[in-house]
Write a protein that holds these residues in place. Structure first.
Motif, PDB file in Angstrom:
ATOM      1  N   LEU A  64       0.970  -1.207   0.028  1.00 41.89           N
ATOM      2  CA  LEU A  64       0.042   0.024   0.088  1.00 41.89           C
ATOM      3  C   LEU A  64       0.940   1.206  -0.083  1.00 41.89           C
ATOM      4  CD1 LEU A  64      -2.910  -1.079   2.621  1.00 41.89           C
ATOM      5  CD2 LEU A  64      -2.879  -1.117   0.198  1.00 41.89           C
ATOM      6  N   GLY A  65       2.201   1.243   0.506  1.00 44.45           N
ATOM      7  CA  GLY A  65       2.926   2.427   0.331  1.00 44.45           C
ATOM      8  C   GLY A  65       2.837   3.023   1.782  1.00 44.45           C
ATOM      9  N   SER A  66       3.296   4.197   1.920  1.00 49.14           N
ATOM     10  CA  SER A  66       3.461   4.813   3.379  1.00 49.14           C
ATOM     11  C   SER A  66       2.072   5.411   3.726  1.00 49.14           C
ATOM     12  CB  SER A  66       4.284   6.001   3.349  1.00 49.14           C
ATOM     13  OG  SER A  66       5.610   5.676   2.988  1.00 49.14           O
ATOM     14  N   PRO A  67       1.527   4.966   4.839  1.00 53.97           N
ATOM     15  CA  PRO A  67       0.249   5.661   5.518  1.00 53.97           C
ATOM     16  C   PRO A  67       0.522   7.219   5.505  1.00 53.97           C
ATOM     17  CG  PRO A  67       1.606   4.681   7.108  1.00 53.97           C
ATOM     18  CD  PRO A  67       2.336   4.259   5.813  1.00 53.97           C
ATOM     19  N   ASN A  68      -0.788   7.606   5.556  1.00 51.87           N
ATOM     20  CA  ASN A  68      -0.766   9.132   5.790  1.00 51.87           C
ATOM     21  C   ASN A  68      -0.644   9.436   7.383  1.00 51.87           C
ATOM     22  OD1 ASN A  68      -2.819   8.333   3.638  1.00 51.87           O
ATOM     23  ND2 ASN A  68      -2.273  10.625   3.333  1.00 51.87           N
ATOM     24  N   ILE A  69      -1.286   8.538   8.202  1.00 54.49           N
ATOM     25  CA  ILE A  69      -1.433   8.921   9.673  1.00 54.49           C
ATOM     26  C   ILE A  69      -0.691   7.456  10.606  1.00 54.49           C
ATOM     27  CG2 ILE A  69      -2.812   9.301  11.802  1.00 54.49           C
ATOM     28  CD1 ILE A  69      -4.571  10.777   9.847  1.00 54.49           C
ATOM     29  N   VAL A  70       0.145   7.628  11.371  1.00 58.37           N
ATOM     30  CA  VAL A  70       0.445   6.522  12.340  1.00 58.37           C
ATOM     31  C   VAL A  70       0.233   6.872  13.601  1.00 58.37           C
ATOM     32  CG1 VAL A  70       2.518   5.260  12.957  1.00 58.37           C
ATOM     33  CG2 VAL A  70       2.493   5.770  10.778  1.00 58.37           C
ATOM     34  N   THR A  71      -0.388   6.219  14.476  1.00 56.26           N
ATOM     35  CA  THR A  71      -0.712   6.468  15.817  1.00 56.26           C
ATOM     36  C   THR A  71      -0.478   5.007  16.503  1.00 56.26           C
ATOM     37  OG1 THR A  71      -2.907   5.767  15.729  1.00 56.26           O
ATOM     38  CG2 THR A  71      -2.498   8.230  15.156  1.00 56.26           C
ATOM     39  N   THR A  72      -0.354   5.420  17.950  1.00 54.93           N
ATOM     40  CA  THR A  72      -0.194   4.500  18.855  1.00 54.93           C
ATOM     41  C   THR A  72      -1.186   4.345  20.126  1.00 54.93           C
ATOM     42  OG1 THR A  72       1.460   5.358  20.246  1.00 54.93           O
ATOM     43  CG2 THR A  72       2.492   4.098  18.586  1.00 54.93           C
ATOM     44  N   ASP A  73      -1.571   3.174  20.596  1.00 53.67           N
ATOM     45  CA  ASP A  73      -2.512   2.938  21.628  1.00 53.67           C
ATOM     46  C   ASP A  73      -1.785   3.209  22.838  1.00 53.67           C
ATOM     47  OD1 ASP A  73      -1.824   0.552  21.890  1.00 53.67           O
ATOM     48  OD2 ASP A  73      -3.684  -0.496  21.242  1.00 53.67           O
ATOM     49  N   GLU A  74      -2.629   2.997  24.021  1.00 54.75           N
ATOM     50  CA  GLU A  74      -1.804   2.963  25.256  1.00 54.75           C
ATOM     51  C   GLU A  74      -1.020   1.861  25.744  1.00 54.75           C
ATOM     52  OE1 GLU A  74      -5.667   0.653  25.159  1.00 54.75           O
ATOM     53  OE2 GLU A  74      -5.137   2.577  24.652  1.00 54.75           O
ATOM     54  N   ARG A  75      -1.022   0.563  24.686  1.00 53.54           N
ATOM     55  CA  ARG A  75      -0.302  -0.694  24.867  1.00 53.54           C
ATOM     56  C   ARG A  75       0.880  -0.282  23.608  1.00 53.54           C
ATOM     57  NH1 ARG A  75      -4.591  -5.340  24.665  1.00 53.54           N
ATOM     58  NH2 ARG A  75      -2.652  -6.638  24.511  1.00 53.54           N
ATOM     59  N   ARG A  76       0.867   0.836  23.089  1.00 52.39           N
ATOM     60  CA  ARG A  76       2.119   0.924  22.231  1.00 52.39           C
ATOM     61  C   ARG A  76       1.921   0.153  20.819  1.00 52.39           C
ATOM     62  NH1 ARG A  76       3.624   5.447  22.679  1.00 52.39           N
ATOM     63  NH2 ARG A  76       5.553   5.234  21.718  1.00 52.39           N
TER      64      ARG A  76
END
Length: 142
Positions: A64-76
């Motif tokens: 898919l290529g690079s994502p627009n957004i990368v986030t992490t949750d409380e468990r990393r």
């Protein structure tokens, strides 16, 4: 010396802008198509066919290529979001009177325009080992 560098930079920028303005419509269309080629890998079909639970992040990125957004949750754990919006505008003109101005600057030509938009959002959630644990997608067209 700084003045010479600034003048050279301005000349290069001006020359580049002049060249870009001299492109034919077909050359401009080819450049737009090439620029959107990178986003064309992201389709509902690609997600349905190629993305699977248990894949690594490297495998997802190669598809898919690079994502627009990368986030992490409380468990990393990471969540990747791919978000694409595309707009298409089609204009068809017909000329009556070869575009000669008739009254008060109104020409004898007419046209019809149609604009459509498509959106695709893909959300991929990874586990602690950076393997796909879940994914979803939404697509719309209007």
């Amino acid at each position: 010396m700084a003045s010479l560098k600034k003048t050279s930079l301005l000349l290069v920028c001006g020359f580049s802008a002049a060249l870009l303005g001299c492109q034919s419509p077909s050359q401009q269309a080819a450049e737009v198509a090439a620029a959107s080629e990178a986003g064309s890998r992201l389709t509902v079909g690609t997600v349905q066919r190629d993305i699977r639970v248990g894949m690594s992040g490297d495998e997802v990125a190669s598809i898919l290529g690079s994502p627009n957004i990368v986030t992490t949750d409380e468990r990393r754990r990471e969540t990747w979001v791919y978000d694409r919006v595309s707009s298409d505008r089609v204009y068809s003109a017909s000329g009556g009177g070869a575009g000669i101005p008739l009254i008060a600057g109104v020409s004898g030509s007419s046209g019809v325009a149609r604009t459509s938009q498509r959106t695709l959002t893909v959300v991929i959630r990874f586990d602690e080992r950076r393997l796909v644990r879940d994914f979803s997608y939404r697509s719309s067209s209007f």
